[in-house]
Design a protein around this motif. Sequence first.
Motif, PDB file in Angstrom:
ATOM      1  N   GLU A 108      24.478 -29.003  20.911  1.00  0.00           N
ATOM      2  CA  GLU A 108      25.887 -28.664  20.606  1.00  0.00           C
ATOM      3  C   GLU A 108      26.671 -29.563  21.685  1.00  0.00           C
ATOM      4  N   TYR A 109      26.016 -29.919  22.793  1.00  0.00           N
ATOM      5  CA  TYR A 109      26.700 -30.574  23.846  1.00  0.00           C
ATOM      6  C   TYR A 109      26.878 -31.666  23.579  1.00  0.00           C
ATOM      7  N   TRP A 110      25.699 -32.487  22.853  1.00  0.00           N
ATOM      8  CA  TRP A 110      25.556 -33.899  22.654  1.00  0.00           C
ATOM      9  C   TRP A 110      26.638 -34.094  21.350  1.00  0.00           C
ATOM     10  N   VAL A 111      26.688 -33.349  20.292  1.00  0.00           N
ATOM     11  CA  VAL A 111      27.730 -33.534  19.390  1.00  0.00           C
ATOM     12  C   VAL A 111      29.128 -33.897  19.980  1.00  0.00           C
ATOM     13  N   GLU A 112      29.505 -32.850  20.800  1.00  0.00           N
ATOM     14  CA  GLU A 112      30.740 -33.085  21.390  1.00  0.00           C
ATOM     15  C   GLU A 112      30.775 -34.241  22.402  1.00  0.00           C
ATOM     16  N   TRP A 113      29.739 -34.504  22.986  1.00  0.00           N
ATOM     17  CA  TRP A 113      29.814 -35.872  23.917  1.00  0.00           C
ATOM     18  C   TRP A 113      30.081 -36.958  23.095  1.00  0.00           C
ATOM     19  N   VAL A 114      29.203 -37.254  22.009  1.00  0.00           N
ATOM     20  CA  VAL A 114      29.320 -38.521  21.088  1.00  0.00           C
ATOM     21  C   VAL A 114      30.735 -38.580  20.591  1.00  0.00           C
TER      22      VAL A 114
END
Length: 269
Positions: A226-232
């Motif tokens: 979830e964190y990576w989705v938001e990060w990218v």
Amino acid sequence: MAKLDNRERYARYKEDVEKRGKPFYPYAMFHDTVMSLVVVSVITALAAIWYFTSGEEPGDAGLLGPRYTEEADPGTTSFVPRPDWYFFFLFYLLRIFKWPESVILGTVGIPTILLILLFALPFIDRRRERRLVRRPVAVVAALLVIASMGILTWEGATAEEPSATAGSVLCEANDLDCEGNEELALGADVFAEAGCLSCHVYAGEGAQNIGAPELTTVGDLGRGEEYWVEWVRNPQAIRPGSPMPGFPNLTEEQLQAVAVFLEASTGGG
Ligand code: HEC
């Protein structure tokens, strides 16, 4: 010829000019005007031949090549800009200087030093000698410049482009089982095609830029998908002022796949 000192030489030069010289105006000016006209006419003629013998369709070549080779695609995210061949040496020079340690040296330092040298040259080199064999320093310097520009041009022409890498190559290089996992394979493709490799190194592929970290083992950070989705999607929402650009044009499915890919990247499968 007997040795003359500078004063005598100057007097003799003035005398020569008086006896045999022609004034700048109108002679030199006339020459320059005629020559400029010839050059401009040749360029105009070449442009006209190129335009009128080529067709409207992409790749429709006339005598001097096509007008354009492909329709422009304003929505592309994987286009790798490459300069014309005569800029390959500069293009490659930019790859040699790595962010951030040596970029200032490469972009400001070296050009400034060379410019100062160029300005100083008339004051340093005051001899009248023109024969090449008597000017070893100048000749060696010129040869070195030509040789290094040649080598850099060659290197730039044969340099591999980051986005030439396919997702499957990334998977293999990092021991990920993308063949058995569709989402992982999609994530690797998105990662390879969205341009991440122009800033990030991944399992030996890509090039490091603007200080982006290597991502081969980024899964070890344990941040979660979830964190990576938001990060990218938007790095600045997580880390304000982050130099990484967001990728809001990726679909939910693509973002999710990239996140899976990042999370799976733990180095050694
Ligand atoms: C223009 C250069 C650039 C591009 C393109 C780029 N990044 Fe980054 N990326 C950075 C920089 C710089 C950082 C470090 C950011 C920071 O510390 O604020 C970073 C950090 C990261 C991180 C680590 C974040 C963390 O929490 O430590 C990940 C993961 C990441 N990028 C993934 C991607 C993905 C996936 C793409 C492609 C969709 C991509 N990046 C494209 C420059 C880039």
